[in-house]
Design a protein around this motif. Sequence first.
Motif, PDB file in Angstrom:
ATOM      1  N   ARG A 112       0.830  -1.221   0.000  1.00 51.98           N
ATOM      2  CA  ARG A 112       0.000   0.000   0.000  1.00 51.98           C
ATOM      3  C   ARG A 112       0.860   1.266   0.000  1.00 51.98           C
ATOM      4  O   ARG A 112       0.545   2.237  -0.692  1.00 51.98           O
ATOM      5  CB  ARG A 112      -0.928   0.014   1.222  1.00 51.98           C
ATOM      6  N   LEU A 113       1.961   1.259   0.772  1.00 46.82           N
ATOM      7  CA  LEU A 113       2.835   2.434   0.812  1.00 46.82           C
ATOM      8  C   LEU A 113       3.532   2.649  -0.529  1.00 46.82           C
ATOM      9  O   LEU A 113       3.689   3.788  -0.978  1.00 46.82           O
ATOM     10  CB  LEU A 113       3.855   2.313   1.947  1.00 46.82           C
ATOM     11  N   ILE A 114       3.915   1.572  -1.192  1.00 50.04           N
ATOM     12  CA  ILE A 114       4.526   1.685  -2.516  1.00 50.04           C
ATOM     13  C   ILE A 114       3.506   2.211  -3.519  1.00 50.04           C
ATOM     14  O   ILE A 114       3.835   3.063  -4.358  1.00 50.04           O
ATOM     15  CB  ILE A 114       5.129   0.339  -2.968  1.00 50.04           C
ATOM     16  N   GLU A 115       2.267   1.749  -3.431  1.00 46.71           N
ATOM     17  CA  GLU A 115       1.217   2.262  -4.323  1.00 46.71           C
ATOM     18  C   GLU A 115       1.014   3.766  -4.117  1.00 46.71           C
ATOM     19  O   GLU A 115       0.795   4.504  -5.068  1.00 46.71           O
ATOM     20  CB  GLU A 115      -0.105   1.541  -4.061  1.00 46.71           C
ATOM     21  N   TYR A 116       1.095   4.206  -2.872  1.00 46.06           N
ATOM     22  CA  TYR A 116       0.841   5.615  -2.562  1.00 46.06           C
ATOM     23  C   TYR A 116       2.053   6.505  -2.884  1.00 46.06           C
ATOM     24  O   TYR A 116       1.900   7.574  -3.480  1.00 46.06           O
ATOM     25  CB  TYR A 116       0.452   5.765  -1.087  1.00 46.06           C
ATOM     26  N   TYR A 117       3.254   6.079  -2.476  1.00 48.95           N
ATOM     27  CA  TYR A 117       4.446   6.926  -2.618  1.00 48.95           C
ATOM     28  C   TYR A 117       5.326   6.583  -3.822  1.00 48.95           C
ATOM     29  O   TYR A 117       6.261   7.327  -4.097  1.00 48.95           O
ATOM     30  CB  TYR A 117       5.312   6.847  -1.349  1.00 48.95           C
ATOM     31  N   THR A 118       5.087   5.517  -4.519  1.00 50.46           N
ATOM     32  CA  THR A 118       5.902   4.923  -5.582  1.00 50.46           C
ATOM     33  C   THR A 118       7.040   4.124  -4.945  1.00 50.46           C
ATOM     34  O   THR A 118       7.452   4.404  -3.820  1.00 50.46           O
ATOM     35  CB  THR A 118       6.508   5.920  -6.605  1.00 50.46           C
ATOM     36  N   ARG A 119       7.517   3.159  -5.676  1.00 55.52           N
ATOM     37  CA  ARG A 119       8.583   2.272  -5.181  1.00 55.52           C
ATOM     38  C   ARG A 119       9.846   3.062  -4.823  1.00 55.52           C
ATOM     39  O   ARG A 119      10.434   2.868  -3.769  1.00 55.52           O
ATOM     40  CB  ARG A 119       8.898   1.193  -6.210  1.00 55.52           C
ATOM     41  N   VAL A 120      10.271   3.952  -5.713  1.00 59.29           N
ATOM     42  CA  VAL A 120      11.501   4.723  -5.475  1.00 59.29           C
ATOM     43  C   VAL A 120      11.386   5.547  -4.199  1.00 59.29           C
ATOM     44  O   VAL A 120      12.269   5.521  -3.341  1.00 59.29           O
ATOM     45  CB  VAL A 120      11.814   5.629  -6.699  1.00 59.29           C
ATOM     46  N   ASN A 121      10.299   6.285  -4.051  1.00 55.95           N
ATOM     47  CA  ASN A 121      10.147   7.133  -2.869  1.00 55.95           C
ATOM     48  C   ASN A 121       9.964   6.309  -1.598  1.00 55.95           C
ATOM     49  O   ASN A 121      10.484   6.690  -0.541  1.00 55.95           O
ATOM     50  CB  ASN A 121       8.991   8.107  -3.050  1.00 55.95           C
ATOM     51  N   TYR A 122       9.244   5.199  -1.693  1.00 55.21           N
ATOM     52  CA  TYR A 122       9.096   4.329  -0.520  1.00 55.21           C
ATOM     53  C   TYR A 122      10.470   3.914  -0.006  1.00 55.21           C
ATOM     54  O   TYR A 122      10.740   4.002   1.196  1.00 55.21           O
ATOM     55  CB  TYR A 122       8.269   3.086  -0.854  1.00 55.21           C
ATOM     56  N   TYR A 123      11.353   3.478  -0.885  1.00 56.99           N
ATOM     57  CA  TYR A 123      12.677   3.031  -0.458  1.00 56.99           C
ATOM     58  C   TYR A 123      13.552   4.186   0.018  1.00 56.99           C
ATOM     59  O   TYR A 123      14.419   4.002   0.859  1.00 56.99           O
ATOM     60  CB  TYR A 123      13.359   2.185  -1.542  1.00 56.99           C
TER      61      TYR A 123
END
Length: 144
Positions: free
Chosen positions: A92-103
């Motif tokens: 869910r966090l990757i969907e919201y922030y994108t994979r790059v920003n999540y990491y």
Amino acid sequence: MIDAKILREKAQGYIVCFHKECPLHEHCLRWQAGCYVPERMFSVNCFNPRHSHAGSNSCPGYRSDQPQRIARGMVGFYSEMPRAKEVAIKKRLIEYYTRVNYYRYRRGEYPITTTVEQKITEVCRECGWTAPLVFDSYSEELVW
């Protein structure tokens, strides 16, 4: 008071504000940085003073000159969590922030402001995790 050297550096590429009638300008980082834009710069990035919320108590560009509590890093964030909840929350966090920003948040490259922390908390609660959230570190910083 923010160091003038920092404000001069920020004025170079930061979105500044020149709305002197704004009731928030005295404590706004964008206004303070705008005061340090060098005369040699012909153009700068600034907020539109005609925007409907510019110069009001609800200005979306306002950045407080008071240090705020910032969390950094999510490496140990999932340590006590069951794997199924961890996977759901991460997705869910990757969907919201994108994979790059999540990491970037996970590694501590991006500060986790109170707004971001609230969203992470909301996602965790929606996925059934109710324990207190613990990030890797905390500090007091200006949120530019």
